[in-house]
Scaffold this active site. Structure first.
Site, PDB file in Angstrom:
ATOM      1  N   HIS A  43       0.832  -1.202   0.000  1.00  0.00           N
ATOM      2  CA  HIS A  43       0.000   0.000   0.000  1.00  0.00           C
ATOM      3  C   HIS A  43       0.871   1.257   0.000  1.00  0.00           C
ATOM      4  CE1 HIS A  43      -2.825   2.863   2.212  1.00  0.00           C
ATOM      5  NE2 HIS A  43      -3.471   2.544   1.104  1.00  0.00           N
ATOM      6  N   GLU A 101       1.614  -0.245  -5.120  1.00  0.00           N
ATOM      7  CA  GLU A 101       0.402   0.536  -5.378  1.00  0.00           C
ATOM      8  C   GLU A 101       0.680   2.033  -5.400  1.00  0.00           C
ATOM      9  OE1 GLU A 101      -3.738   2.039  -3.562  1.00  0.00           O
ATOM     10  OE2 GLU A 101      -1.835   1.940  -2.481  1.00  0.00           O
ATOM     11  N   ASP A 156      -0.911   5.772  -5.985  1.00  0.00           N
ATOM     12  CA  ASP A 156      -2.049   6.655  -6.215  1.00  0.00           C
ATOM     13  C   ASP A 156      -1.613   7.691  -7.245  1.00  0.00           C
ATOM     14  OD1 ASP A 156      -3.353   5.324  -4.169  1.00  0.00           O
ATOM     15  OD2 ASP A 156      -2.922   6.852  -2.665  1.00  0.00           O
ATOM     16  N   HIS A 204      -0.548  10.638  -2.559  1.00  0.00           N
ATOM     17  CA  HIS A 204      -1.796  10.250  -1.912  1.00  0.00           C
ATOM     18  C   HIS A 204      -2.929  11.179  -2.309  1.00  0.00           C
ATOM     19  CE1 HIS A 204      -4.742   9.043   0.962  1.00  0.00           C
ATOM     20  NE2 HIS A 204      -4.574  10.059   1.758  1.00  0.00           N
TER      21      HIS A 204
END
Length: 323
Positions: free
Chosen positions: A11, A38, A40, A53
């Site tokens: 994450h 991952e 964003d 983020h």
């Protein structure tokens, strides 16, 4: 369609050990055994996809200390919320590359603050380059799991995320339903659009509260909870291959944070031919259910026992150890 072993999704990288969304965090996650990393994704002024983020970057970079950018502090409405700070879409990539990342939650992860100021903001291309290089180095395929952040907002300012994402993935050889990539979104309309443009796997993210922002814009009365009904899951299966769910939707908590019995969501989703990926797993007590304070491995054991297909973790090594 299902794997027997759940995938471990790092994450924002190994964000329990390094400031999130940095190449250092992603590289460490791979070294710790993660299957996917991952990012964003948000857009720069010149249309480059980068990993943050949020598009407001004062919490995750040192932008506030750059006097040359002081006048760019502003207030915007993002997905219906007023936010004051500095926004990626107001900077070129070259300008953003002068900034350095910092720990987003220093009050919880004070140990990570020693890395503040060391790492640049990575582009999607740099993340892909890392994943490919590390795949060779560790002799296993490292997947990427990008999230389109605030797609309706970025579409409204003519900085669509979808086309640059698909173009970048195609240029790097990601093709077909079995490619090592999942594209995720909390919104629905952009995933439906993506499903008409690509056969790469898509993931409908589902929160335990609220509703997709594009539903608000379109006056759709449904909430996230409506998406996990039998009919909701069947509709998702028409455009996506997986759901990425808040863990409380699978194992709810009571008013004091103790766990309640699991729901049937894994079974229901599998009946609709959807994979189930669960987020987000963290070691710190502030994030754990009351039942497992001081012992995060028990949370992993519980969720793995429910037949999930993947798990998002800030600590991928702990996830792997407990499967």
């Amino acid at each position: 369609m299902r794997n027997t072993k759940p995938i471990i999704i790092a994450h924002r990288g190994a964000s329990g050990y390094r400031p999130e969304h940095t190449l250092a965090a992603y590289e460490l996650a791979i070294d710790l055994g993660a299957d996917y990393i991952e990012p964003d994704l948000v857009a720069t002024k010149d249309g480059i996809l980068i990993a943050r983020h949020e598009n407001e970057i004062s919490e995750t970079t040192d932008v506030a200390s750059h006097a040359e950018f002081a006048e760019r502090q502003t207030t915007k409405i993002i997905d219906g919320e007023s936010k004051t700070g500095w926004f990626t879409e107001d900077f070129t990539l070259a300008e953003l590359k002068t900034l350095r990342a910092k720990e987003r939650i220093p009050e919880v992860r004070s140990q990570n603050t020693k890395y503040d100021g060391l790492f640049a903001i990575p582009t999607l291309q740099e993340i892909i380059d890392l994943a490919k290089a590390k795949s060779v180095a560790v002799n296993r395929t490292i997947g990427i799991y990008p999230e389109t952040k605030h797609p309706t907002y970025f579409q409204s300012i003519d900085l669509s995320l979808e086309e640059p994402l698909l173009n970048t993935l195609a240029a790097n050889g990601y093709q077909g339903a079995n490619a090592p990539v999942f594209i995720q979104s909390f919104e629905v309309s952009n995933l439906k659009y993506l499903s008409t443009k690509t056969d790469l796997p898509l993931v409908q993210l589902i929160n335990n509260i609220g509703k997709p922002y594009d539903f608000i814009v379109s006056d759709d009365e449904r909430t996230y909870r409506d998406l996990i009904t039998t009919s909701g899951l069947q509709e998702i299966a028409e455009y996506a291959q997986a759901i990425g769910i808040h863990k409380n939707l699978l194992v709810p908590r009571d008013s004091i944070g103790k766990l309640l019995p699991p729901t049937s969501l894994v079974t229901d989703a599998h009946a609709a031919s959807l994979l189930v990926h669960v987020w987000t797993f963290r070691n710190e007590d502030v994030f754990l259910p009351l039942d497992f304070l001081g012992n995060p491995k028990q949370e992993y054991e519980l969720f793995f026992s429910l037949g999930i297909d993947g798990i998002f973790s800030d600590f991928p090594d702990i996830a792997i150890l407990n499967f």
